[in-house]
Design an enzyme around this catalytic site. Structure first.
Site, mmCIF file in Angstrom:
data_model
loop_
_atom_site.group_PDB
_atom_site.id
_atom_site.type_symbol
_atom_site.label_atom_id
_atom_site.label_comp_id
_atom_site.label_asym_id
_atom_site.label_seq_id
_atom_site.Cartn_x
_atom_site.Cartn_y
_atom_site.Cartn_z
ATOM 1 N N ARG A 1 -4.797 -21.931 4.698
ATOM 2 C CA ARG A 1 -3.451 -21.365 4.415
ATOM 3 C C ARG A 1 -3.513 -20.003 3.708
ATOM 4 N NH1 ARG A 1 -1.933 -26.822 3.246
ATOM 5 N NH2 ARG A 1 -0.950 -27.643 5.116
ATOM 6 N N LYS B 1 -0.936 -5.448 8.352
ATOM 7 C CA LYS B 1 -0.638 -6.029 9.671
ATOM 8 C C LYS B 1 -1.926 -6.626 10.222
ATOM 9 C CE LYS B 1 3.329 -3.441 11.388
ATOM 10 N NZ LYS B 1 3.810 -2.472 12.389
ATOM 11 N N GLU C 1 -3.662 9.594 15.204
ATOM 12 C CA GLU C 1 -2.895 8.908 14.145
ATOM 13 C C GLU C 1 -2.791 9.796 12.901
ATOM 14 O OE1 GLU C 1 -1.221 6.081 14.418
ATOM 15 O OE2 GLU C 1 -2.227 4.784 15.867
ATOM 16 N N LYS D 1 0.705 6.554 4.492
ATOM 17 C CA LYS D 1 0.958 5.191 4.966
ATOM 18 C C LYS D 1 1.293 4.274 3.790
ATOM 19 C CE LYS D 1 -0.003 1.519 7.956
ATOM 20 N NZ LYS D 1 -0.697 0.957 9.086
ATOM 21 N N GLU E 1 8.560 -3.946 7.814
ATOM 22 C CA GLU E 1 9.113 -3.118 8.888
ATOM 23 C C GLU E 1 10.560 -3.442 9.231
ATOM 24 O OE1 GLU E 1 6.229 -2.152 11.986
ATOM 25 O OE2 GLU E 1 7.864 -1.702 13.349
ATOM 26 N N ARG F 1 9.204 1.759 7.835
ATOM 27 C CA ARG F 1 7.874 1.557 8.435
ATOM 28 C C ARG F 1 7.897 1.807 9.941
ATOM 29 N NH1 ARG F 1 3.268 -2.941 6.858
ATOM 30 N NH2 ARG F 1 1.703 -2.118 8.311
ATOM 31 N N ASN G 1 5.705 4.238 14.103
ATOM 32 C CA ASN G 1 5.616 4.006 15.551
ATOM 33 C C ASN G 1 5.914 5.265 16.363
ATOM 34 O OD1 ASN G 1 4.995 1.258 15.263
ATOM 35 N ND2 ASN G 1 7.150 0.800 14.869
ATOM 36 N N HIS H 1 4.662 5.566 19.833
ATOM 37 C CA HIS H 1 4.081 4.272 20.186
ATOM 38 C C HIS H 1 4.848 3.534 21.274
ATOM 39 C CE1 HIS H 1 1.502 5.053 16.845
ATOM 40 N NE2 HIS H 1 0.954 3.860 16.847
ATOM 41 N N HIS I 1 2.521 2.499 24.034
ATOM 42 C CA HIS I 1 2.239 1.085 24.330
ATOM 43 C C HIS I 1 2.512 0.770 25.796
ATOM 44 C CE1 HIS I 1 2.566 -0.407 19.880
ATOM 45 N NE2 HIS I 1 1.354 -0.008 20.195
ATOM 46 N N HIS J 1 -6.059 3.621 22.423
ATOM 47 C CA HIS J 1 -4.743 3.620 21.777
ATOM 48 C C HIS J 1 -4.350 5.029 21.304
ATOM 49 C CE1 HIS J 1 -1.363 2.362 19.345
ATOM 50 N NE2 HIS J 1 -1.918 2.900 18.296
#
Ligand code: GLY
Length: 377
Positions: A126, A148, A190, A232, A242, A246, A250, A253, A257, A271
């Site tokens: 957990r 993330k 990035e 960041k 987010e 946040r 993106n 992105h 994506h 990426h």
């Protein structure tokens, strides 16, 4: 042992706050740097074949020098590793070595290892502590910071995961010396993103110093990683899960994506390459809609092109699709399945100019589709 010279930033999240150290020689000194954050004299290192080849002995020796035992699992390199199968493998390895709730896992690799190992740490027992030691430019400036974690499924990237913050991030810029140029460039996309979001001065600095960052000037590299991590950390501190700011991370992105999804994530489009094209698209669309000047869109396009990053979907067609043109309807389809869709609307990161990005959920998808037809033609 090399001497460490590093800068320290803090990501401020109340009792889950943590430090991000940026500089050269951190891995060689990992024993003393990690020691205050572990609750027992052993750690579990998750890494991949490439990183193990170049840097694992340095990390294991550094831990051993401070009497910290390590159990290491070496996984295959590449995006395919971010899977349920490898998650099972990691968890089985941890349980086999009698992990307990006081154990700490070390994610030693790029974004794939950081995301997978972080997710394993989030769910085993957990949730146990973990430390990020990112080894690529992309993971140093983005994925290792902000908590993330996750894996891919057959239906898309990062669709299973959790927010689980590390206890410490060690961004050793000396490790970037062994990184192939293509990967460095992909990570650099990035870096530029932070300038384009809200820091025009950083973008100006990059206009001057991009070549040095890529060619290996250690002080330019360290500055670029430091400014990126600070940007960041600031955004994540405001909006960890987010629900607002946040989302600015993106930038490029949504388009990127969709391009990645078309290639099947087989390494033919990295990426960072996808978001380089995506950021050019975001600026071009913003210029077409009269939100940002044509001049700014041109400057952004030239910046990526001059450093050697792709700026056109022709790169995707020739590298990943055997010369076949991209189909706008398929790209629109990928976009409609994006995690950023809410109540049937997609939030785009649009811009009013360099360093003036903002979130816009009122962009008409028919306009986006027309724009893409022209961009791809
Ligand atoms: N890579 C985007 C984020 O961490 O939110």
């Amino acid at each position: 042992m090399r001497t460490e010279t590093y800068e320290r930033l803090t990501l401020d999240l109340d009792d889950r706050s943590y430090d991000i150290l940026v500089g050269e020689g951190l891995v060689a000194n990992a024993g003393s740097l990690v020691r205050p954050f572990i609750k027992q004299d052993r750690t579990f290192i998750i890494t991949d074949e490439n990183v193990a080849k170049h840097h694992l002995p340095t990390l294991e020796t550094a831990l051993k020098s401070k009497d910290i035992k390590s159990h290491t699992l070496i996984l295959p390199s590449g995006e395919q590793t971010k899977s349920f199968r490898q998650l099972d493998h990691v968890i089985d390895f941890l349980l086999e070595h009698n992990i307990d709730r006081k154990s700490t896992l070390i994610a030693f690799g790029g974004g794939v290892i950081g995301d997978l190992a972080g997710f394993a740490a989030a769910v085993v027992m957990r949730g146990i502590d973990f430390i990020q030691i990112p080894t690529t430019l992309l993971s140093q400036v983005d994925s290792s910071v902000g908590g993330k974690t996750g894996i891919n499924t057959a239906r898309g990237k990062n669709l299973v995961g959790s927010f689980h913050q590390p206890k410490l991030v060690l961004a050793d810029t000396g490790l970037l010396e062994t990184l192939p140029r293509r990967e460095l460039l992909a990570g650099y996309a990035e870096v530029v993103k932070y300038g384009l979001i809200n820091d025009p001065q950083f973008f100006e600095w990059l206009e001057d110093k991009a070549g040095k960052v890529i060619s290996g000037d250690i002080s330019a590299r360290t500055h670029a990683v430091l400014v990126s991590c600070a940007a960041k950390a600031k955004i994540v501190a405001q909006d960890e899960k987010e629900s607002g700011a946040r989302g600015l991370l993106n930038l490029g992105h949504t388009f990127g994506h969709a391009l990645e999804a078309e290639t099947g994530y087989n390494g033919s489009l990295l990426h960072g390459e996808a978001i380089s094209i995506g950021m050019v698209m975001a600026h071009d669309l913003s210029a077409e809609l009269g939100l940002c000047s044509e001049q700014d869109a041109k400057i952004v396009r030239a910046h990526f092109e001059n450093i050697g990053l792709p700026i056109s979907t022709d790169y995707v067609s020739s590298n990943a699709l055997g010369g076949k043109k991209l189909e706008v309807s398929r790209l629109m389809d990928h976009m409609s399945r994006d995690k950023k869709v809410s109540n049937g609307r997609l939030t785009f990161v649009m811009t009013k100019g360099i360093g003036q990005a903002y979130l816009d959920n009122a962009v008409d998808m028919a306009v986006v589709s027309d724009f893409m037809k022209r961009f791809i033609a």
